[in-house]
Structures are given as structure tokens and as C-alpha cells.
Design a protein around this motif. Structure first.
Motif, PDB file in Angstrom:
ATOM      1  N   LYS A 249       0.837  -1.195   0.000  1.00 33.39           N
ATOM      2  CA  LYS A 249       0.000   0.000   0.000  1.00 33.39           C
ATOM      3  C   LYS A 249       0.878   1.253   0.000  1.00 33.39           C
ATOM      4  CE  LYS A 249      -3.899  -2.369   0.612  1.00 33.39           C
ATOM      5  NZ  LYS A 249      -4.977  -2.423  -0.392  1.00 33.39           N
ATOM      6  N   SER A 250       0.256   2.385  -0.365  1.00 32.87           N
ATOM      7  CA  SER A 250       0.947   3.682  -0.323  1.00 32.87           C
ATOM      8  C   SER A 250       0.422   4.471   0.871  1.00 32.87           C
ATOM      9  CB  SER A 250       0.701   4.461  -1.613  1.00 32.87           C
ATOM     10  OG  SER A 250       1.238   3.787  -2.723  1.00 32.87           O
ATOM     11  N   PHE A 251       1.347   5.034   1.653  1.00 31.23           N
ATOM     12  CA  PHE A 251       0.989   5.818   2.831  1.00 31.23           C
ATOM     13  C   PHE A 251       1.597   7.216   2.711  1.00 31.23           C
ATOM     14  CE2 PHE A 251       1.314   1.338   4.117  1.00 31.23           C
ATOM     15  CZ  PHE A 251       0.026   1.109   4.572  1.00 31.23           C
ATOM     16  N   ILE A 252       0.802   8.235   3.015  1.00 33.88           N
ATOM     17  CA  ILE A 252       1.251   9.619   2.881  1.00 33.88           C
ATOM     18  C   ILE A 252       1.755  10.155   4.217  1.00 33.88           C
ATOM     19  CG2 ILE A 252      -1.085  10.552   3.315  1.00 33.88           C
ATOM     20  CD1 ILE A 252      -0.389  12.827   1.366  1.00 33.88           C
ATOM     21  N   HIS A 253       2.797  10.967   4.170  1.00 32.52           N
ATOM     22  CA  HIS A 253       3.289  11.658   5.364  1.00 32.52           C
ATOM     23  C   HIS A 253       2.415  12.899   5.584  1.00 32.52           C
ATOM     24  CE1 HIS A 253       7.441   9.632   4.856  1.00 32.52           C
ATOM     25  NE2 HIS A 253       6.793   9.072   5.861  1.00 32.52           N
ATOM     26  N   ASN A 254       1.462  12.773   6.498  1.00 31.98           N
ATOM     27  CA  ASN A 254       0.515  13.870   6.715  1.00 31.98           C
ATOM     28  C   ASN A 254       0.728  14.593   8.042  1.00 31.98           C
ATOM     29  OD1 ASN A 254      -0.357  11.463   7.986  1.00 31.98           O
ATOM     30  ND2 ASN A 254      -2.436  12.274   8.212  1.00 31.98           N
TER      31      ASN A 254
ATOM     32  N   SER B 130       3.333   9.303   9.151  1.00 32.13           N
ATOM     33  CA  SER B 130       2.054   8.982   8.525  1.00 32.13           C
ATOM     34  C   SER B 130       1.126   8.464   9.614  1.00 32.13           C
ATOM     35  CB  SER B 130       2.235   7.922   7.433  1.00 32.13           C
ATOM     36  OG  SER B 130       0.993   7.609   6.847  1.00 32.13           O
ATOM     37  N   ILE B 131      -0.017   9.137   9.806  1.00 34.64           N
ATOM     38  CA  ILE B 131      -0.941   8.743  10.874  1.00 34.64           C
ATOM     39  C   ILE B 131      -2.384   8.947  10.420  1.00 34.64           C
ATOM     40  CG2 ILE B 131      -0.724  11.041  11.954  1.00 34.64           C
ATOM     41  CD1 ILE B 131      -1.205   9.504  14.657  1.00 34.64           C
ATOM     42  N   ASN B 132      -3.173   7.943  10.670  1.00 31.06           N
ATOM     43  CA  ASN B 132      -4.589   8.007  10.337  1.00 31.06           C
ATOM     44  C   ASN B 132      -5.312   8.720  11.476  1.00 31.06           C
ATOM     45  OD1 ASN B 132      -7.128   7.639   9.338  1.00 31.06           O
ATOM     46  ND2 ASN B 132      -7.183   5.418   9.640  1.00 31.06           N
ATOM     47  N   HIS B 133      -5.458  10.025  11.331  1.00 27.80           N
ATOM     48  CA  HIS B 133      -6.030  10.840  12.406  1.00 27.80           C
ATOM     49  C   HIS B 133      -7.507  10.500  12.646  1.00 27.80           C
ATOM     50  CE1 HIS B 133      -2.791  13.451  13.547  1.00 27.80           C
ATOM     51  NE2 HIS B 133      -2.571  13.881  12.313  1.00 27.80           N
ATOM     52  N   GLN B 134      -7.877  10.479  13.941  1.00 26.19           N
ATOM     53  CA  GLN B 134      -9.266  10.278  14.346  1.00 26.19           C
ATOM     54  C   GLN B 134      -9.712  11.492  15.156  1.00 26.19           C
ATOM     55  OE1 GLN B 134     -10.904   7.565  13.272  1.00 26.19           O
ATOM     56  NE2 GLN B 134      -9.011   6.798  12.285  1.00 26.19           N
ATOM     57  N   PHE B 135     -11.006  11.823  15.076  1.00 26.14           N
ATOM     58  CA  PHE B 135     -11.511  12.960  15.838  1.00 26.14           C
ATOM     59  C   PHE B 135     -12.937  12.675  16.314  1.00 26.14           C
ATOM     60  CE2 PHE B 135     -12.137  13.624  11.319  1.00 26.14           C
ATOM     61  CZ  PHE B 135     -13.486  13.955  11.221  1.00 26.14           C
TER      62      PHE B 135
ATOM     63  N   ASP C 152       2.734   4.048  13.485  1.00 26.12           N
ATOM     64  CA  ASP C 152       2.170   2.709  13.701  1.00 26.12           C
ATOM     65  C   ASP C 152       0.778   2.562  13.085  1.00 26.12           C
ATOM     66  OD1 ASP C 152       4.454   2.041  14.991  1.00 26.12           O
ATOM     67  OD2 ASP C 152       3.661   2.247  17.031  1.00 26.12           O
ATOM     68  N   THR C 153       0.026   3.664  13.019  1.00 27.66           N
ATOM     69  CA  THR C 153      -1.310   3.625  12.383  1.00 27.66           C
ATOM     70  C   THR C 153      -1.297   4.592  11.198  1.00 27.66           C
ATOM     71  OG1 THR C 153      -2.086   5.312  13.937  1.00 27.66           O
ATOM     72  CG2 THR C 153      -2.513   2.998  14.500  1.00 27.66           C
ATOM     73  N   PRO C 154      -0.704   4.174  10.086  1.00 22.71           N
ATOM     74  CA  PRO C 154      -0.461   5.111   8.979  1.00 22.71           C
ATOM     75  C   PRO C 154      -1.727   5.466   8.207  1.00 22.71           C
ATOM     76  CG  PRO C 154       0.242   2.917   8.363  1.00 22.71           C
ATOM     77  CD  PRO C 154      -0.184   2.828   9.793  1.00 22.71           C
ATOM     78  N   GLN C 155      -1.615   6.591   7.471  1.00 23.80           N
ATOM     79  CA  GLN C 155      -2.705   7.085   6.631  1.00 23.80           C
ATOM     80  C   GLN C 155      -2.527   6.549   5.210  1.00 23.80           C
ATOM     81  OE1 GLN C 155      -5.593   9.317   7.119  1.00 23.80           O
ATOM     82  NE2 GLN C 155      -5.903   8.249   5.173  1.00 23.80           N
TER      83      GLN C 155
END
Length: 641
Positions: free
Chosen positions: A172-177, A205-210, A236-239
């Protein structure tokens, strides 16, 4: 009166240079690189630059990807060199205040569509890096080198990375956000003012939650909340990059006081861990020079002295006819060669290149073309090339008049248009390919027009002025008369074959520069800083000496074998080093670069072909001028009946 006046001007220029070099650093700064002082809470302007990749060599604008934009995107003024390098400097949505750390700052939330997802994945696949600028310092990623117990810096951070989820084989591809910035500053205790001396980043890279509904920058994130002491320290939880997904872009910024002073802030970027290799390069080149110098000294002091003494002691014509060697071809040695017009043009162009490199390198060694002045080196080379058209016209017309030419305007036009025309044609084709890739590296029409204006508006008139002045001078007189009937050249030994001696002659000049050439190619194609102009200037001097000496040695052997056709051979002997340069460029391409795109490969070999042609013209002119001086010297030293 003209020569003393020129000497006075040269002395004045040297005195001015010495005065500038001796000025204290606190009182003198180069234009555009004076320090900026910041009070606490002063706004700091973070700018974004192009996206770059060593795998494609095609730069793109930062906002060509779905990154967060400020309310209004403003382009920064760029010089000619920056535009040609593909730099596109614009403002950014990042808000920094001097000495004010920030955590988990939300920039925006972006929902990417199919096209944007595809572009992001392509850029991640091609290992594109994002470049930013703060107070004229480039953004770098610090990488610890365990083998050398040192830290090295890479310009920019990767757009993203490729990887796999645990237990899943699909890549997979993960973005540095999320970006964690570190701004280093040096504080003046007396004035309480600060100067920026470092700009580093750690990308995540982190899959942000709100929680709750999204409310722009006032939304509270679960994954990055300074109030709950939850910060981003890993990926650890990449986007993941996927069409239809929403990406939240965030950043942290920290400030760290540093002992590094503003004047030394570039040292960490330019620190050469491999300086011993450069010294090895210099020593290697010096060995070649000493070897050639020994041969030249033996020829000049021993063989030539003996030859001249013997030739001058000959009393009768019969004795002279029994002699063999270089004196026998005195009646043909200064006979104009075939295609003499083209030789004049090549020599004139070589003089133009020599002047450009010499002046540019002197300014670079003095520090006027530091990396802090982006695009300054390329701009200086272009402007110097244009101004050196005066010397190109002068040199070509002087040689043309010696060959009994009368159409000086014709030779002037060819000098002004031959090489620049070829270079512009190749550049235009390569630029069209870059346009086809929609890259920001494509030179805009306005810049192309400016280049044509420099060529036709300044360079061509200067070539004409130089040609006019050169043709007005008395013709260069040969030290011996030329016979009306050409002498037949005897059959030559296999090792004196023109093709063989020309190819052999190019090896040593290339050998003198090939180690430094590796660092230059690395700087250009792997986007690393190059600021070792002191080494480069030494190598340039060694190259001049090597080209001159190898050409003189082979020219002497040629004349001794009664072959007087030395004009073109002297030019091509040292000029053939360009063949080895192009072959080395091919070796470098296949061993050091990871270019896979056809267009990128065409760009590489197109520009290296252009560089090799320029190198051929430069080294060929150096060899020709040395050989011309040598033949005039030896034939003016003997008595010719």
C-alpha cells in the motif's frame, strides 16, 4: 598605452577583491544573504518549493498534489537560474512564530478523488521529496550514520512511503501527513534577538481520528492531543492513500537554541565527509601532471635543445637534406588546414567557455556563489557566457586572418550561432519533453524569450565587436615561410595513426578530473549540495596543464615523424577526453542512478551530450593553443635558409 591601462584596471580589480575579502563578516554581506533578526513571537514565513525525485529527474510544483493551500497562493520572485533549475517557490499554510512551540496544529482536511489518489501513489512510487524553505534555509531530514558516528542531512522529506499492513502481503501507499518541525536559532544575549540557523523535520504517517463533527482547525483530534499528552511519535497507524478517503494534515513545531552562529549555519549542510577522496583526486591528478611535466621538460630541455643546436650547426644544404625530424617540415607546418573556418569557430567558442568557467570559478571560490544564493551559479554562468562573446569573436577572427581569410563577417556569424544554436536546439527539444510530462522543470515561454534576448541582444553583438577588433589587428606572422607545393607525408607507423593518438591523448585529461566528476554528477542528478569550489578550481588548473602537456608531447612526436598536419589533431587530441566523459556518464547512469522512465533517460543523456560537447570544445581549445605556442617557439628557434 593599451597594455599598461589594462594592467592598471586588473590591479584595481584585484585590490577591490582583496578589500572585500578582508572586510569583517559583521560589516559585509553578499547581496540577498544578509541575516534576518527576529524578536520573540515574530512571524516566520515558511515557503514551499518544488517536488523532486532522483528516479525521474522531473520536478513538480508543490501544489500539484492535494496538499493544504493558503487562502491565496503567492509566487516568490525568482532569478533566471532558479527558473532553469525548475524551482517554484510559493507561500504555505504553515504558521510559525519565533520561539513559540506548537503541537498538533491542524492545517486542513482533504478528501482525495481518484485522480488525486493516482497522482499521490505515483509520486510515492517515484520517491518524490517535498522541499521547503525557512529564512533562506532548505528543509532537511537528519539521518544518523552509525558507521561514521555522524549525522548526515537529506534535503526535503518523502511525500510518503510504501509498505504492508501486518499479516497482509498487498503493498500500500501511505502519505506523510504529520510533520514535526525543529527550528534551531542562535540568540544574541545582548540584544535578545534571534537568528535562524537550522530547519529540520521528521515526517510521520498517521490516520487521524476525531470526535464529533468536523469544525476546521478547532476540531479536537483523538490521535494527536497535547492536552491528553498524546503526541505523534511514530507511524504505527499510517494514513493510506485511497480514493474517497479523508486525510487530515497536521504539524508540530519546536524551537531549539544552538551554539552555531548565523555565518556558519550552512556548514552542517555542506560538511564533506569524503574530503579525503577529494585529496586523493588532487594527488592522483598531480601524479599525472608530474609525469607529463617530466616528459615535456625532457623534450624541451634535452631533445629540443640538442635538435636546435644540431640544426643551427649545419653548414651546407646537402647536410640539411640528410637530416630527419621536425625541421624538415618547416615549409609546411604553418600551412592552413582543411576546414580552417570551422577550426576558427571551434577555437573561438572554446575561448568563450574558458573565460566563462574561469570567471565563474573565481567568484565561486571567493564565496559570491554560495548555495544560500539559489540559482546564483547558473545565472552567473549564463551572464558570463554572454559577456565572453567578445573574446570568442576576437580569437576566431585573429586565427581566421592568420589563415588568410577575408570574409570576417561570415566567420563571426558562425562563431555567434554554431554552438549556441546547437545547444539551444537540444535544450528546446528536451524542454518540449518536460512540457509533455507537465513538470514545473519546463522553462516558461517568457524565460525562453529572455534567453533568446540575451543571445541575440548581447552575445551576438559582442561577438561582432570582438571579431571587428581582432580583424583590425595585424595578422599573426608564421616564424617560417610556407612552401607553395605541399610536402608528401611519409607513411606513418601504426602507433602514429591519427585516430589512435587522438584517442590515447584524451585519456590523461579525463583521468585528471574523473574523480571530481563523480561528485559533480552526484550533485546534479542526486540533488546534493556541491560547494567544494576550492577543490574544483585546483582540478581545473590541473586539467589545463594536462591538456597542454599531452598535446605538446604528441605534437612533437608527430612532427618528428615528418607529419605536419597538426592543426586539427592538436585540437582533437585533448578534445577526445569528452568521449570518455560521455562514456563515464553512461556508466554512472547504469550504476548509480535508478531512472526508469524513458523521458528521464532522454533528459539525462541529452544534457550529458551537451556537457560533453562543451568539454570537447574547452579541452580542445586548451590543447590547440598550447600546441600553437609550442610550434611557433621551436620553429622560431632554428635558422631556416
Amino acid at each position: 598605452m593599451r597594455a599598461p591601462a589594462m594592467l592598471r584596471w586588473a590591479a584595481a580589480a584585484l585590490a577591490l577583491a582583496a578589500l572585500l575579502a578582508a572586510s569583517p563578516a559583521a560589516a559585509f554581506y553578499l547581496p540577498g544573504v544578509a541575516p534576518n533578526d527576529f524578536h520573540k513571537k515574530d512571524p516566520l514565513l515558511v515557503k514551499v518549493n518544488k517536488l523532486t525525485s532522483t528516479k525521474t529527474q522531473l520536478p513538480y510544483s508543490y501544489y500539484s498534489l492535494p496538499f493544504c493551500k493558503p487562502n491565496t497562493v503567492v509566487d516568490s520572485a525568482e532569478n533566471l537560474g532558479e527558473v532553469l533549475r525548475g524551482d517554484r517557490i510559493e507561500n504555505s499554510p504553515y504558521v510559525f512564530e519565533m520561539g513559540e512551540p506548537k503541537m498538533c496544529q491542524i492545517i486542513c482536511k482533504a478528501k482525495i478523488d481518484d485522480k488525486q489518489a493516482k497522482e499521490l501513489k505515483e509520486k510515492i512510487e517515484d520517491e518524490y521529496r517535498v522541499n521547503m524553505i525557512l529564512d533562506n534555509l532548505p528543509l532537511v531530514v537528519a539521518i544518523a550514520r552509525q558507521d561514521r558516528d555522524a549525522t548526515v542531512y537529506q534535503a526535503g522529506y518523502h511525500v510518503g512511503v510504501k509498505g504492508q499492513y501486518a499479516g497482509n502481503k498487498d503493498e500500500k501507499s501511505f502519505i506523510h501527513n504529520h510533520l514535526t518541525f525543529l527550528v534551531k536559532y542562535h540568540k544574541d544575549e545582548t540584544t535578545d534577538l534571534s537568528r535562524i540557523v537550522g530547519f529540520e523535520v521528521k515526517p510521520y504517517s498517521i490516520n487521524h481520528q476525531f470526535e464529533g463533527p468536523w469544525n476546521d482547525k478547532n476540531t479536537r483530534l483523538i490521535t494527536c492531543d497535547p492536552h491528553a499528552s498524546k503526541l505523534v511519535v511514530n507511524s504505527d497507524t499510517p494514513q493510506e492513500v485511497e480514493a474517497g478517503k479523508e486525510i487530515v494534515f497536521t504539524y508540530d513545531v519546536a524551537f531549539e537554541e544552538s551554539d552555531v552562529k548565523w555565518a556558519s549555519r550552512w556548514d552542517t549542510y555542506l560538511l564533506m565527509a569524503d574530503d579525503q577522496i577529494h585529496w586523493f583526486s588532487i594527488v592522483n591528478s598531480l601524479m599525472i601532471v608530474l609525469f607529463l611535466s617530466g616528459m615535456v621538460a625532457m623534450i624541451m630541455l634535452r631533445t629540443l635543445y640538442r635538435d636546435i643546436s644540431r640544426y643551427n650547426q649545419l653548414e651546407t644544404e646537402e647536410e640539411a637534406q640528410e637530416e630527419t625530424g621536425w625541421k624538415l617540415v618547416h615549409g609546411d607546418v604553418f600551412r592552413p588546414p582543411a576546414n580552417s573556418d570551422l577550426l576558427c569557430v571551434c577555437v573561438g567558442t572554446g575561448v568563450q567557455f574558458f573565460g566563462m568557467l574561469l570567471v565563474t570559478m573565481i567568484f565561486a571560490v571567493l564565496g559570491f556563489l554560495s548555495p544560500s544564493n539559489r540559482g546564483g551559479l547558473m545565472t552567473a554562468m549564463l551572464l558570463t557566457w554572454v559577456l565572453m562573446g567578445l573574446f570568442a569573436g576576437y580569437a576566431s577572427s585573429r586565427l581566421y586572418k592568420m589563415f588568410k581569410g577575408s570574409e570576417w563577417k561570415s566567420i563571426t556569424l558562425r562563431t555567434a550561432f554554431l554552438f549556441p544554436g546547437i545547444a539551444f536546439g537540444i535544450f528546446f527539444i528536451l524542454n518540449a519533453l518536460i512540457w509533455g510530462e507537465k513538470s514545473s522543470g519546463a522553462v516558461p515561454f517568457t524565460t525562453m524569450f529572455a534567453l533568446v534576448l540575451l543571445w541575440f541582444g548581447i552575445s551576438v553583438p559582442l561577438v561582432f565587436v570582438g571579431s571587428y577588433l581582432g580583424f583590425k589587428q595585424p595578422a599573426i606572422e608564421a616564424p617560417v615561410k610556407t612552401n607553395k607545393i605541399p610536402r608528401q607525408v611519409p607513411e606513418q607507423a601504426w602507433y602514429m595513426n591519427p585516430a589512435f593518438t587522438i584517442l590515447i591523448g584524451g585519456i590523461l585529461p579525463f583521468g585528471a578530473v574523473f574523480i571530481e566528476l563523480f561528485f559533480i554528477l552526484t550533485s546534479i542528478w542526486l540533488h546534493q549540495f556541491y560547494y567544494i569550489f576550492g577543490f574544483l578550481f585546483l582540478v581545473f588548473i590541473i586539467l589545463i596543464i594536462t591538456c597542454a602537456e599531452i598535446t605538446i608531447v604528441l605534437c612533437y612526436f608527430q612532427l618528428c615523424s615528418e607529419d605536419y598536419m597538426w592543426w586539427w589533431r592538436s585540437y582533437l587530441t585533448s578534445g577526445s577526453s569528452a568521449i570518455y566523459l560521455f562514456l563515464y556518464a553512461g556508466f554512472y547512469f547504469f550504476t548509480k542512478l535508478q531512472i526508469t522512465k524513458v523521458v528521464s533517460g532522454i533528459l539525462y543523456f541529452g544534457y550529458m551530450l551537451l556537457a560533453s560537447c562543451a568539454f570537447c570544445v574547452l579541452t580542445g581549445t586548451i590543447g590547440f593553443c598550447a600546441c600553437f605556442w609550442f610550434t611557433r617557439l621551436i620553429y622560431s628557434s632554428v635558422k631556416i635558409d
